[in-house]
Design a protein around this motif. Structure first.
Motif, short mmCIF file in Angstrom:
data_model
loop_
_atom_site.label_atom_id
_atom_site.label_comp_id
_atom_site.label_asym_id
_atom_site.label_seq_id
_atom_site.Cartn_x
_atom_site.Cartn_y
_atom_site.Cartn_z
N LYS A 122 -7.49 -13.85 -17.44
CA LYS A 122 -7.80 -13.63 -18.86
C LYS A 122 -6.55 -13.24 -19.67
N CYS A 123 -5.90 -12.13 -19.29
CA CYS A 123 -4.78 -11.60 -20.11
C CYS A 123 -3.40 -11.84 -19.49
N LYS A 124 -3.36 -12.47 -18.32
CA LYS A 124 -2.10 -12.82 -17.62
C LYS A 124 -1.30 -11.61 -17.14
N GLN A 125 -1.95 -10.44 -17.02
CA GLN A 125 -1.30 -9.24 -16.46
C GLN A 125 -0.96 -9.52 -14.99
N GLU A 126 0.24 -9.13 -14.57
CA GLU A 126 0.71 -9.39 -13.22
C GLU A 126 0.64 -8.11 -12.38
N TYR A 127 0.18 -8.24 -11.16
CA TYR A 127 0.10 -7.12 -10.22
C TYR A 127 0.83 -7.50 -8.95
N LYS A 128 1.80 -6.68 -8.54
CA LYS A 128 2.52 -6.91 -7.28
C LYS A 128 2.01 -5.92 -6.26
N ARG A 129 1.69 -6.40 -5.08
CA ARG A 129 1.12 -5.55 -4.04
C ARG A 129 1.74 -5.84 -2.68
N VAL A 130 1.87 -4.79 -1.87
CA VAL A 130 2.33 -4.94 -0.50
C VAL A 130 1.16 -5.41 0.35
N ARG A 131 -0.02 -4.87 0.07
CA ARG A 131 -1.22 -5.23 0.84
C ARG A 131 -2.09 -6.20 0.04
N ARG A 132 -2.92 -6.92 0.77
CA ARG A 132 -3.81 -7.88 0.14
C ARG A 132 -4.91 -7.18 -0.63
N VAL A 133 -5.38 -7.79 -1.71
CA VAL A 133 -6.45 -7.24 -2.53
C VAL A 133 -7.63 -8.22 -2.47
N ASP A 134 -8.84 -7.68 -2.34
CA ASP A 134 -10.04 -8.52 -2.33
C ASP A 134 -10.36 -8.90 -3.77
N VAL A 135 -10.09 -10.16 -4.15
CA VAL A 135 -10.27 -10.60 -5.53
C VAL A 135 -11.74 -10.71 -5.93
N LYS A 136 -12.63 -10.71 -4.96
CA LYS A 136 -14.07 -10.71 -5.27
C LYS A 136 -14.54 -9.32 -5.65
N LYS A 137 -13.84 -8.31 -5.14
CA LYS A 137 -14.24 -6.91 -5.35
C LYS A 137 -13.48 -6.27 -6.53
N TYR A 138 -12.19 -6.58 -6.70
CA TYR A 138 -11.36 -5.94 -7.71
C TYR A 138 -11.07 -6.85 -8.89
N ARG A 139 -10.93 -6.23 -10.07
CA ARG A 139 -10.65 -6.96 -11.31
C ARG A 139 -9.43 -6.36 -12.01
#
Length: 152
Positions: A122-139
């Protein structure tokens, strides 16, 4: 800059205190090798400034002096009975007056290598992570849009 002994460290802190605050530093200062994520800390109950020795070895002299000045802001405000915590108005004003940094830069040895980059659809905000994120669970924390894994 080489690692200083206790006497040299005290002399440096006292000199910076006199030069920048026009007041002497009358208590203890020491290196704390257990500090990891911060350049230094002020312990009000004991009136001790502890500094991270890695900042002497890994960064330039101006970064280390900035950390000392920041901790001296905590120290002098606490001694005077004024607001010495990060959120206090007195503290923020003294940081500006003395040209002390609000935060120290991360150590080169502590830089993280990010494996995953997520982008909000939606807003093109970028998130950098060392660990994987569950995209079904987190927004997205900004707009609640869906997150999408960016290809490496």
């Amino acid at each position: 800059m080489d690692l200083l002994n206790e006497k040299e460290l005290y002399q440096l802190v006292n000199k910076l205190s006199l030069d920048n605050f026009k007041k002497p530093f009358k208590h203890d200062v020491k290196f704390n090798h257990r500090l990891r994520t911060t350049g230094g800390r002020y312990i009000p109950a004991q009136k001790i400034i502890e500094l991270n020795p890695k900042y002497v070895v890994e960064t330039d002299e101006s970064e280390f002096i900035g950390i000392i000045k920041h901790e001296l802001c905590h120290y002098h405000l606490h001694i005077e009975g004024k607001g010495y915590k990060h959120g206090d108005k007195d503290f923020k004003e003294l940081l500006k007056e003395t040209g002390s940094p609000r935060h120290c830069t991360p150590l080169p040895s502590q830089k993280r290598e990010y494996k995953y980059t997520y982008i909000c659809t939606k807003c093109k905000q970028e998130y950098k992570r060392v660990r994987r994120v569950d995209v079904k669970k987190y927004r997205c924390g900004k707009c609640s849009g869906k997150l999408q894994v960016q290809d490496r």
